[in-house]
Design a protein around this motif. Structure first.
Motif, PDB file in Angstrom:
ATOM      1  N   ARG A 149      47.824 -49.431   3.124  1.00 29.07           N
ATOM      2  CA  ARG A 149      47.645 -50.730   2.484  1.00 29.07           C
ATOM      3  C   ARG A 149      46.190 -51.188   2.571  1.00 29.07           C
ATOM      4  O   ARG A 149      45.663 -51.802   1.635  1.00 29.07           O
ATOM      5  CB  ARG A 149      48.589 -51.766   3.089  1.00 29.07           C
ATOM      6  N   ALA A 150      45.531 -50.897   3.693  1.00 26.53           N
ATOM      7  CA  ALA A 150      44.119 -51.272   3.842  1.00 26.53           C
ATOM      8  C   ALA A 150      43.254 -50.519   2.831  1.00 26.53           C
ATOM      9  O   ALA A 150      42.359 -51.112   2.200  1.00 26.53           O
ATOM     10  CB  ALA A 150      43.639 -50.998   5.260  1.00 26.53           C
ATOM     11  N   LEU A 151      43.511 -49.233   2.648  1.00 24.21           N
ATOM     12  CA  LEU A 151      42.759 -48.457   1.650  1.00 24.21           C
ATOM     13  C   LEU A 151      43.043 -48.977   0.241  1.00 24.21           C
ATOM     14  O   LEU A 151      42.143 -49.043  -0.596  1.00 24.21           O
ATOM     15  CB  LEU A 151      43.088 -46.968   1.760  1.00 24.21           C
ATOM     16  N   LYS A 152      44.300 -49.353  -0.017  1.00 20.89           N
ATOM     17  CA  LYS A 152      44.660 -49.909  -1.323  1.00 20.89           C
ATOM     18  C   LYS A 152      43.901 -51.220  -1.569  1.00 20.89           C
ATOM     19  O   LYS A 152      43.369 -51.444  -2.657  1.00 20.89           O
ATOM     20  CB  LYS A 152      46.168 -50.137  -1.412  1.00 20.89           C
ATOM     21  N   THR A 153      43.831 -52.076  -0.570  1.00 23.07           N
ATOM     22  CA  THR A 153      43.095 -53.332  -0.709  1.00 23.07           C
ATOM     23  C   THR A 153      41.630 -53.069  -1.022  1.00 23.07           C
ATOM     24  O   THR A 153      41.031 -53.728  -1.879  1.00 23.07           O
ATOM     25  CB  THR A 153      43.239 -54.192   0.567  1.00 23.07           C
ATOM     26  N   LEU A 154      41.050 -52.090  -0.322  1.00 24.23           N
ATOM     27  CA  LEU A 154      39.654 -51.720  -0.577  1.00 24.23           C
ATOM     28  C   LEU A 154      39.475 -51.241  -2.014  1.00 24.23           C
ATOM     29  O   LEU A 154      38.565 -51.685  -2.726  1.00 24.23           O
ATOM     30  CB  LEU A 154      39.218 -50.629   0.409  1.00 24.23           C
ATOM     31  N   ALA A 155      40.341 -50.338  -2.459  1.00 29.09           N
ATOM     32  CA  ALA A 155      40.246 -49.803  -3.822  1.00 29.09           C
ATOM     33  C   ALA A 155      40.456 -50.906  -4.859  1.00 29.09           C
ATOM     34  O   ALA A 155      39.711 -50.999  -5.840  1.00 29.09           O
ATOM     35  CB  ALA A 155      41.258 -48.678  -4.014  1.00 29.09           C
ATOM     36  N   ASP A 156      41.475 -51.746  -4.633  1.00 32.48           N
ATOM     37  CA  ASP A 156      41.734 -52.841  -5.576  1.00 32.48           C
ATOM     38  C   ASP A 156      40.539 -53.782  -5.659  1.00 32.48           C
ATOM     39  O   ASP A 156      40.161 -54.222  -6.747  1.00 32.48           O
ATOM     40  CB  ASP A 156      42.981 -53.627  -5.161  1.00 32.48           C
ATOM     41  N   SER A 157      39.941 -54.092  -4.520  1.00 28.94           N
ATOM     42  CA  SER A 157      38.777 -54.984  -4.497  1.00 28.94           C
ATOM     43  C   SER A 157      37.608 -54.400  -5.277  1.00 28.94           C
ATOM     44  O   SER A 157      36.830 -55.134  -5.873  1.00 28.94           O
ATOM     45  CB  SER A 157      38.338 -55.246  -3.050  1.00 28.94           C
ATOM     46  N   ALA A 158      37.499 -53.089  -5.258  1.00 29.49           N
ATOM     47  CA  ALA A 158      36.417 -52.415  -5.977  1.00 29.49           C
ATOM     48  C   ALA A 158      36.801 -52.076  -7.420  1.00 29.49           C
ATOM     49  O   ALA A 158      35.976 -51.563  -8.175  1.00 29.49           O
ATOM     50  CB  ALA A 158      36.034 -51.129  -5.234  1.00 29.49           C
ATOM     51  N   GLY A 159      38.058 -52.333  -7.783  1.00 24.57           N
ATOM     52  CA  GLY A 159      38.514 -52.014  -9.137  1.00 24.57           C
ATOM     53  C   GLY A 159      38.650 -50.528  -9.371  1.00 24.57           C
ATOM     54  O   GLY A 159      38.486 -50.056 -10.490  1.00 24.57           O
ATOM     55  N   LEU A 160      38.960 -49.784  -8.300  1.00 22.17           N
ATOM     56  CA  LEU A 160      39.050 -48.326  -8.389  1.00 22.17           C
ATOM     57  C   LEU A 160      40.481 -47.829  -8.223  1.00 22.17           C
ATOM     58  O   LEU A 160      41.254 -48.410  -7.451  1.00 22.17           O
ATOM     59  CB  LEU A 160      38.206 -47.671  -7.293  1.00 22.17           C
ATOM     60  N   PRO A 161      40.825 -46.741  -8.891  1.00 23.98           N
ATOM     61  CA  PRO A 161      42.110 -46.112  -8.611  1.00 23.98           C
ATOM     62  C   PRO A 161      42.066 -45.460  -7.230  1.00 23.98           C
ATOM     63  O   PRO A 161      41.016 -44.962  -6.809  1.00 23.98           O
ATOM     64  CB  PRO A 161      42.255 -45.058  -9.713  1.00 23.98           C
ATOM     65  N   LEU A 162      43.204 -45.494  -6.528  1.00 24.09           N
ATOM     66  CA  LEU A 162      43.328 -44.860  -5.218  1.00 24.09           C
ATOM     67  C   LEU A 162      44.432 -43.828  -5.287  1.00 24.09           C
ATOM     68  O   LEU A 162      45.543 -44.123  -5.746  1.00 24.09           O
ATOM     69  CB  LEU A 162      43.664 -45.894  -4.137  1.00 24.09           C
ATOM     70  N   PHE A 163      44.106 -42.622  -4.834  1.00 32.43           N
ATOM     71  CA  PHE A 163      45.086 -41.541  -4.786  1.00 32.43           C
ATOM     72  C   PHE A 163      45.131 -40.960  -3.384  1.00 32.43           C
ATOM     73  O   PHE A 163      44.105 -40.870  -2.697  1.00 32.43           O
ATOM     74  CB  PHE A 163      44.700 -40.408  -5.748  1.00 32.43           C
ATOM     75  N   PHE A 164      46.318 -40.550  -2.975  1.00 34.75           N
ATOM     76  CA  PHE A 164      46.489 -39.728  -1.784  1.00 34.75           C
ATOM     77  C   PHE A 164      46.859 -38.354  -2.283  1.00 34.75           C
ATOM     78  O   PHE A 164      47.707 -38.218  -3.173  1.00 34.75           O
ATOM     79  CB  PHE A 164      47.581 -40.296  -0.870  1.00 34.75           C
ATOM     80  N   VAL A 165      46.208 -37.333  -1.741  1.00 39.08           N
ATOM     81  CA  VAL A 165      46.417 -35.972  -2.206  1.00 39.08           C
ATOM     82  C   VAL A 165      46.678 -35.058  -1.024  1.00 39.08           C
ATOM     83  O   VAL A 165      45.913 -35.051  -0.059  1.00 39.08           O
ATOM     84  CB  VAL A 165      45.179 -35.464  -2.993  1.00 39.08           C
ATOM     85  N   ARG A 166      47.761 -34.308  -1.108  1.00 38.86           N
ATOM     86  CA  ARG A 166      48.061 -33.282  -0.106  1.00 38.86           C
ATOM     87  C   ARG A 166      47.736 -31.938  -0.749  1.00 38.86           C
ATOM     88  O   ARG A 166      48.175 -31.660  -1.861  1.00 38.86           O
ATOM     89  CB  ARG A 166      49.529 -33.330   0.289  1.00 38.86           C
ATOM     90  N   CYS A 167      46.950 -31.135  -0.055  1.00 42.27           N
ATOM     91  CA  CYS A 167      46.614 -29.829  -0.622  1.00 42.27           C
ATOM     92  C   CYS A 167      47.124 -28.720   0.289  1.00 42.27           C
ATOM     93  O   CYS A 167      47.194 -28.862   1.504  1.00 42.27           O
ATOM     94  CB  CYS A 167      45.121 -29.692  -0.882  1.00 42.27           C
ATOM     95  N   THR A 168      47.492 -27.619  -0.349  1.00 46.75           N
ATOM     96  CA  THR A 168      47.973 -26.462   0.397  1.00 46.75           C
ATOM     97  C   THR A 168      46.810 -25.819   1.143  1.00 46.75           C
ATOM     98  O   THR A 168      45.640 -26.034   0.813  1.00 46.75           O
ATOM     99  CB  THR A 168      48.628 -25.437  -0.537  1.00 46.75           C
ATOM    100  N   ASP A 169      47.145 -25.021   2.154  1.00 47.27           N
ATOM    101  CA  ASP A 169      46.118 -24.359   2.962  1.00 47.27           C
ATOM    102  C   ASP A 169      45.161 -23.524   2.124  1.00 47.27           C
ATOM    103  O   ASP A 169      43.976 -23.426   2.429  1.00 47.27           O
ATOM    104  CB  ASP A 169      46.759 -23.464   4.025  1.00 47.27           C
ATOM    105  N   ASP A 170      45.674 -22.922   1.057  1.00 48.19           N
ATOM    106  CA  ASP A 170      44.820 -22.065   0.228  1.00 48.19           C
ATOM    107  C   ASP A 170      44.211 -22.812  -0.965  1.00 48.19           C
ATOM    108  O   ASP A 170      43.586 -22.216  -1.828  1.00 48.19           O
ATOM    109  CB  ASP A 170      45.606 -20.836  -0.247  1.00 48.19           C
ATOM    110  N   PHE A 171      44.422 -24.131  -1.033  1.00 48.91           N
ATOM    111  CA  PHE A 171      43.878 -25.000  -2.079  1.00 48.91           C
ATOM    112  C   PHE A 171      44.343 -24.613  -3.482  1.00 48.91           C
ATOM    113  O   PHE A 171      43.681 -24.910  -4.461  1.00 48.91           O
ATOM    114  CB  PHE A 171      42.344 -25.046  -2.028  1.00 48.91           C
TER     115      PHE A 171
END
Length: 136
Positions: free
Chosen positions: A66-88
């Motif tokens: 939620r804190a990261l979302k507030t930061l992104a919203d305040s900056a007018g930026l999209p926020l994504f969380f991304v999980r990547c596999t070990d081999d990318f």
């Protein structure tokens, strides 16, 4: 393939993270794994928090998310969380605010090629031919 600078130190200090935990619940901070500010010609286009596939699941309702979302919203930026596999080879993309949902509606797995295409799309650009030819 076009390359960026290599990691210079090869290590990350976890000491401050352990130390901060001693300071109590009323002094929280987000222990960010790999927060990337995606930008184009000096203009921010997205915040992306990368996590390894073996990391704890992302909970959008957690105070740190939620804190990261507030930061992104305040900056007018999209926020994504991304999980990547070990081999990318695969990336699980989770949009975390309304701006992000305008670019990518629902969580989903993407191949590396689709992930790179998405990053270029965030910038309003096309993947260069020389890079596109190398992607599987």
């Amino acid at each position: 393939m076009l390359k960026t600078a290599e990691e210079r130190t090869g290590w990350r200090d976890e000491g401050i993270s352990r130390r901060r935990r001693m300071w109590g619940w009323d002094c929280p901070a987000v222990d960010i794994d790999f927060l990337a500010l995606e930008y184009d010609t000096g203009k921010p286009v997205a915040l992306i928090e990368y996590k390894n596939e073996h990391a704890q699941p992302i909970r959008l309702g957690h105070p740190s998310a939620r804190a990261l979302k507030t930061l992104a919203d305040s900056a007018g930026l999209p926020l994504f969380f991304v999980r990547c596999t070990d081999d990318f080879s695969r990336y699980y993309l989770t949009p975390a605010n309304e701006k992000a949902k305008q670019l990518f509606a629902a969580p989903d797995w993407l191949s590396e090629k689709k992930w790179i295409e998405f990053l270029y799309r965030c910038r309003g650009r096309e993947v260069p031919d020389e890079l596109s030819e190398q992607l599987v």
